[in-house]
Design a protein around this motif. Structure first.
Motif, PDB file in Angstrom:
ATOM      1  N   HIS A 143       0.865  -1.185   0.000  1.00  0.00           N
ATOM      2  CA  HIS A 143       0.000   0.000   0.000  1.00  0.00           C
ATOM      3  C   HIS A 143       0.893   1.223   0.000  1.00  0.00           C
ATOM      4  N   LEU A 144       0.436   2.295  -0.650  1.00  0.00           N
ATOM      5  CA  LEU A 144       1.228   3.522  -0.637  1.00  0.00           C
ATOM      6  C   LEU A 144       0.344   4.756  -0.648  1.00  0.00           C
ATOM      7  N   ARG A 145       0.896   5.831  -0.093  1.00  0.00           N
ATOM      8  CA  ARG A 145       0.262   7.145  -0.115  1.00  0.00           C
ATOM      9  C   ARG A 145       1.204   8.110  -0.829  1.00  0.00           C
ATOM     10  N   VAL A 146       0.640   8.994  -1.639  1.00  0.00           N
ATOM     11  CA  VAL A 146       1.433   9.903  -2.458  1.00  0.00           C
ATOM     12  C   VAL A 146       1.278  11.335  -1.954  1.00  0.00           C
ATOM     13  N   PHE A 147       2.401  12.014  -1.759  1.00  0.00           N
ATOM     14  CA  PHE A 147       2.431  13.427  -1.377  1.00  0.00           C
ATOM     15  C   PHE A 147       3.320  14.166  -2.378  1.00  0.00           C
ATOM     16  N   ARG A 148       2.902  15.361  -2.785  1.00  0.00           N
ATOM     17  CA  ARG A 148       3.654  16.110  -3.805  1.00  0.00           C
ATOM     18  C   ARG A 148       4.346  17.317  -3.174  1.00  0.00           C
ATOM     19  N   GLN A 149       5.636  17.482  -3.447  1.00  0.00           N
ATOM     20  CA  GLN A 149       6.414  18.623  -2.958  1.00  0.00           C
ATOM     21  C   GLN A 149       6.398  19.731  -4.025  1.00  0.00           C
ATOM     22  N   ASN A 150       5.488  20.670  -3.881  1.00  0.00           N
ATOM     23  CA  ASN A 150       5.354  21.712  -4.914  1.00  0.00           C
ATOM     24  C   ASN A 150       4.956  23.070  -4.337  1.00  0.00           C
ATOM     25  N   GLY A 151       5.252  23.292  -3.061  1.00  0.00           N
ATOM     26  CA  GLY A 151       4.937  24.581  -2.449  1.00  0.00           C
ATOM     27  C   GLY A 151       5.889  25.671  -2.899  1.00  0.00           C
ATOM     28  N   PRO A 152       5.620  26.913  -2.519  1.00  0.00           N
ATOM     29  CA  PRO A 152       6.390  28.053  -3.025  1.00  0.00           C
ATOM     30  C   PRO A 152       7.834  28.102  -2.549  1.00  0.00           C
ATOM     31  N   GLN A 153       8.170  27.418  -1.464  1.00  0.00           N
ATOM     32  CA  GLN A 153       9.530  27.487  -0.937  1.00  0.00           C
ATOM     33  C   GLN A 153      10.429  26.338  -1.378  1.00  0.00           C
ATOM     34  N   ALA A 154       9.846  25.282  -1.917  1.00  0.00           N
ATOM     35  CA  ALA A 154      10.658  24.119  -2.321  1.00  0.00           C
ATOM     36  C   ALA A 154       9.889  23.338  -3.377  1.00  0.00           C
ATOM     37  N   ASP A 155       9.807  23.889  -4.566  1.00  0.00           N
ATOM     38  CA  ASP A 155       8.984  23.310  -5.625  1.00  0.00           C
ATOM     39  C   ASP A 155       9.819  22.379  -6.500  1.00  0.00           C
ATOM     40  N   SER A 156      10.084  21.188  -5.978  1.00  0.00           N
ATOM     41  CA  SER A 156      10.827  20.197  -6.768  1.00  0.00           C
ATOM     42  C   SER A 156       9.903  19.416  -7.689  1.00  0.00           C
ATOM     43  N   GLY A 157       8.607  19.335  -7.327  1.00  0.00           N
ATOM     44  CA  GLY A 157       7.676  18.493  -8.059  1.00  0.00           C
ATOM     45  C   GLY A 157       7.796  17.025  -7.704  1.00  0.00           C
ATOM     46  N   ALA A 158       8.732  16.677  -6.819  1.00  0.00           N
ATOM     47  CA  ALA A 158       8.944  15.282  -6.447  1.00  0.00           C
ATOM     48  C   ALA A 158       7.717  14.718  -5.734  1.00  0.00           C
ATOM     49  N   LEU A 159       7.546  13.407  -5.860  1.00  0.00           N
ATOM     50  CA  LEU A 159       6.461  12.705  -5.197  1.00  0.00           C
ATOM     51  C   LEU A 159       7.040  11.858  -4.076  1.00  0.00           C
ATOM     52  N   PHE A 160       6.587  12.115  -2.851  1.00  0.00           N
ATOM     53  CA  PHE A 160       7.035  11.361  -1.682  1.00  0.00           C
ATOM     54  C   PHE A 160       6.001  10.270  -1.410  1.00  0.00           C
ATOM     55  N   LEU A 161       6.461   9.035  -1.336  1.00  0.00           N
ATOM     56  CA  LEU A 161       5.561   7.899  -1.144  1.00  0.00           C
ATOM     57  C   LEU A 161       5.772   7.280   0.233  1.00  0.00           C
ATOM     58  N   ALA A 162       4.686   7.141   0.961  1.00  0.00           N
ATOM     59  CA  ALA A 162       4.708   6.403   2.225  1.00  0.00           C
ATOM     60  C   ALA A 162       4.246   4.982   1.915  1.00  0.00           C
ATOM     61  N   VAL A 163       5.186   4.057   1.888  1.00  0.00           N
ATOM     62  CA  VAL A 163       4.914   2.689   1.439  1.00  0.00           C
ATOM     63  C   VAL A 163       4.964   1.745   2.629  1.00  0.00           C
ATOM     64  N   SER A 164       3.996   0.830   2.690  1.00  0.00           N
ATOM     65  CA  SER A 164       3.969  -0.134   3.792  1.00  0.00           C
ATOM     66  C   SER A 164       3.217  -1.380   3.363  1.00  0.00           C
ATOM     67  N   LYS A 165       3.548  -2.487   4.003  1.00  0.00           N
ATOM     68  CA  LYS A 165       2.803  -3.720   3.768  1.00  0.00           C
ATOM     69  C   LYS A 165       1.806  -3.910   4.896  1.00  0.00           C
ATOM     70  N   GLU A 166       0.549  -4.134   4.521  1.00  0.00           N
ATOM     71  CA  GLU A 166      -0.551  -4.172   5.483  1.00  0.00           C
ATOM     72  C   GLU A 166      -1.029  -5.592   5.763  1.00  0.00           C
ATOM     73  N   GLN A 167      -1.647  -5.740   6.917  1.00  0.00           N
ATOM     74  CA  GLN A 167      -2.343  -6.962   7.263  1.00  0.00           C
ATOM     75  C   GLN A 167      -3.762  -6.930   6.672  1.00  0.00           C
ATOM     76  N   PRO A 168      -4.488  -8.048   6.706  1.00  0.00           N
ATOM     77  CA  PRO A 168      -5.834  -8.084   6.110  1.00  0.00           C
ATOM     78  C   PRO A 168      -6.840  -7.222   6.862  1.00  0.00           C
ATOM     79  N   ALA A 169      -8.006  -7.051   6.237  1.00  0.00           N
ATOM     80  CA  ALA A 169      -9.059  -6.238   6.841  1.00  0.00           C
ATOM     81  C   ALA A 169      -9.472  -6.776   8.202  1.00  0.00           C
ATOM     82  N   SER A 170      -9.389  -8.100   8.389  1.00  0.00           N
ATOM     83  CA  SER A 170      -9.758  -8.691   9.680  1.00  0.00           C
ATOM     84  C   SER A 170      -8.856  -8.219  10.804  1.00  0.00           C
ATOM     85  N   LYS A 171      -7.664  -7.697  10.436  1.00  0.00           N
ATOM     86  CA  LYS A 171      -6.738  -7.144  11.420  1.00  0.00           C
ATOM     87  C   LYS A 171      -6.595  -5.639  11.248  1.00  0.00           C
TER      88      LYS A 171
END
Length: 228
Positions: free
Chosen positions: A126-154
């Protein structure tokens, strides 16, 4: 007298400072702008342990572009478009402060249409995407928070060592040449240390990390094999 008058005018009528321009960079360290390499989760922060470089092909860094790219490496949108859980936020030190994730994506088990429904049920990457594009540091890079999850039962809790495992799984899928929807990508990976502290202090569920962030540079390949 005329020259003196011009000098005085310059003191009082200086042009307004121009806005910071977009700068070519892989990314900017969030900590330098008051941000963090960890997002904000329920029980602490989750590591943004993969970064898609701002020097990647520009089309990869758009919302549609990153979605097509992750489909090429085995991820897709939430099951039937339904989001489970609350979005997380992050401060990437770019001047925008805390901003909610751009999108959440799940392992699709070979089916970009319905495979994420299986991930929701049995767990997976699973991953979440965050974009670095604010006025003070506009790299356009995408920061991904990646993790392996347990099933819905957990309750989709993170598996033991799930942040390192999730990162390594995504990177192993990505490196090389991959394609989806008629678009092919050349993906290069480089590990970075010193950006993220190792350990479990302040991390969601107390699950430790090894302190490695992987930088992916993703280049779109044209049909004749040239990059764009």
């Amino acid at each position: 007298m005329y020259s003196i008058a011009l000098a005085l005018a310059g003191l009082f009528f200086r042009p307004a400072a121009t806005a910071l321009q977009k700068r070519a960079a892989d990314f900017f360290d969030p900590a330098l702008g008051g941000g963090s390499i960890f997002d904000n989760a329920t029980f602490g922060g989750e590591p943004m342990n993969v970064i898609i470089s701002g020097l990647s092909s520009p089309d990869v860094l758009t919302d549609d572009g990153v979605l097509n790219f992750v489909r090429a490496i085995g991820f897709s949108t939430e099951c039937l478009g339904l989001h489970l859980g609350n979005p997380q936020s992050a401060n990437l030190g770019d001047g925008d402060g805390l901003v909610n994730q751009t999108i959440g994506l799940r392992e699709d088990f070979g089916s970009s249409a319905l495979g994420t429904c299986l991930e929701s049920a049995i767990g997976g990457n699973h991953l979440r995407v965050f974009r670095q594009n604010g006025p003070q540091a506009d790299s356009g890079a995408l920061f991904l928070a990646v993790s392996k999850e347990q099933p819905a039962s957990k309750h989709h809790d993170i598996v033991p060592d799930g942040y390192n495992v999730g990162r390594d799984d995504l990177v192993s899928r990505a490196v090389g040449t991959k394609g989806f929807g008629g678009i092919f990508y050349d993906i290069q990976a480089r590990n970075i240390t010193g950006l993220m502290p190792a350990g479990s202090d302040g991390i969601n569920h107390g699950i430790g990390v090894d302190g490695i962030v992987t930088l992916l540079t993703v280049t779109i390949q044209s049909t004749d094999g040239a990059s764009s």
